[in-house]
Design an enzyme around this catalytic site. Sequence first.
Site, short mmCIF file in Angstrom:
data_model
loop_
_atom_site.label_atom_id
_atom_site.label_comp_id
_atom_site.label_asym_id
_atom_site.label_seq_id
_atom_site.Cartn_x
_atom_site.Cartn_y
_atom_site.Cartn_z
N ALA A 1 0.86 -1.18 0.00
CA ALA A 1 0.00 0.00 0.00
C ALA A 1 0.89 1.23 0.00
O ALA A 1 1.61 1.47 0.96
CB ALA A 1 -0.90 0.00 1.24
N SER B 1 1.49 5.31 -0.36
CA SER B 1 0.88 6.64 -0.24
C SER B 1 1.66 7.72 -0.97
O SER B 1 1.18 8.83 -1.10
CB SER B 1 0.79 7.02 1.24
N GLY B 2 2.88 7.40 -1.37
CA GLY B 2 3.75 8.42 -1.93
C GLY B 2 4.66 9.02 -0.89
O GLY B 2 5.49 9.87 -1.18
N SER C 1 5.89 4.14 3.23
CA SER C 1 5.44 3.10 2.31
C SER C 1 6.44 2.89 1.17
O SER C 1 6.57 1.78 0.64
CB SER C 1 4.06 3.42 1.75
N LEU D 1 -4.23 4.36 -3.48
CA LEU D 1 -5.65 4.67 -3.51
C LEU D 1 -5.85 6.14 -3.83
O LEU D 1 -5.32 7.01 -3.13
CB LEU D 1 -6.30 4.34 -2.16
N CYS E 1 -10.86 4.54 8.32
CA CYS E 1 -10.24 4.29 7.02
C CYS E 1 -9.49 2.95 7.03
O CYS E 1 -9.58 2.17 6.09
CB CYS E 1 -9.29 5.43 6.67
N GLY F 1 3.04 0.70 5.63
CA GLY F 1 4.07 1.45 6.33
C GLY F 1 3.71 1.81 7.75
O GLY F 1 4.33 2.69 8.35
N CYS G 1 -6.20 13.43 6.54
CA CYS G 1 -5.84 13.49 5.12
C CYS G 1 -6.83 14.30 4.29
O CYS G 1 -6.43 14.95 3.32
CB CYS G 1 -5.68 12.09 4.55
#
Length: 368
Positions: free
Chosen positions: A19, A21-22, A26, A45, A113, A137, A210
Amino acid sequence: MFPTFDLPGAPSAARIVVAMSGGVDSSVVACLAAKTGAEVIGVTLQLYDHGEAVARSGSCCAGQDIYDAKMVCDRLGIAHYVLDYESRFREGVIDKFADDYAAGRTPIPCSQCNQGVKFVDLLAFARELGATCLATGHYVRRVIGEDGRPQLWKGRDPRRDQSYFLSGTTLDQLQFLRFPLGDLPKPEVRRLAEEAGLEVAGKPDSQDICFVPDGDYASLVKKLRPETEAPGEIVGLDGSVLGTHRGTVHYTIGQRRGLEIGGQPEPLYVVRIDAEARRVVVGPKAALAVSAASIEDMNWIGETQALVDAKVRSLAPPVPARLENGAVRFETPQYGVAPGQSAVFYEGERLLGGGTITATQAAELAPA
């Protein structure tokens, strides 16, 4: 301890979905996964709030974050998928966040989430891909117990531990999940990113919810639930009117600033929010003391126990408590306990489970 993915059989026969996230965490997980020799697939996502890009945090990504995740995957030579989960995220996280505030509760969207989009939908997608595991992460540890079943433990670095937000994780999910950063401090993670030449090595950590990147959650809630900005009364514990407010959405349990009530003999705090009556109840700090809290939606990932260490706020330390009849009773009074928050239970470093606080019982304090 060097990170491990606890892969069954030869790594060359495994497929790890990460997964992504940028962010740096992660990205390092993806890098570590690639070093195992397994096939690695990065998944990001894409989540939006009513057409506006959601800012970076966790696996909630848009814009620059998706680009950063793609660049890391390109550098590592692994596949990268972007999944559009707009409606799922809006319904399961953002709408519930607004509903909770409209009802006078204090929600934890990160927990929602994790147990919706991330550990249900993303995990299901990873299984559809034939993955051996899904790696994230999060700073928590997956430990195999003496009975051969996985357990969830706090992250080794107490400043980064994220176990509080994962109390809804099920044993079935934990069988499939991996958390390779659980034994590492953040500086070591950044060092690994720099060593691997990842462009995100110095990328700042996200500090906000977020979908509320500027921290102004009240504006979002008012947009989705306009009734929360209706003015009302600020009253004392005895019901006396002390002032007026500009909407219950601007207040949370334990809040002191922003009440704008002068001439009081001691500082006042928000003790209770009656959303239906549009009333904010305030009192001295002693009125915030709570001896017990009712819990619903309990999830046990470890053995059910009566005596536990209970954590009732993300930044609060666990305290001794007893579980009985759907409630948690604290050994000593706790402050700032709010309906909507999670009550998470531990045995030492091990997470046992948790649930949602629905109501609190005021402590009877001895007079000073």
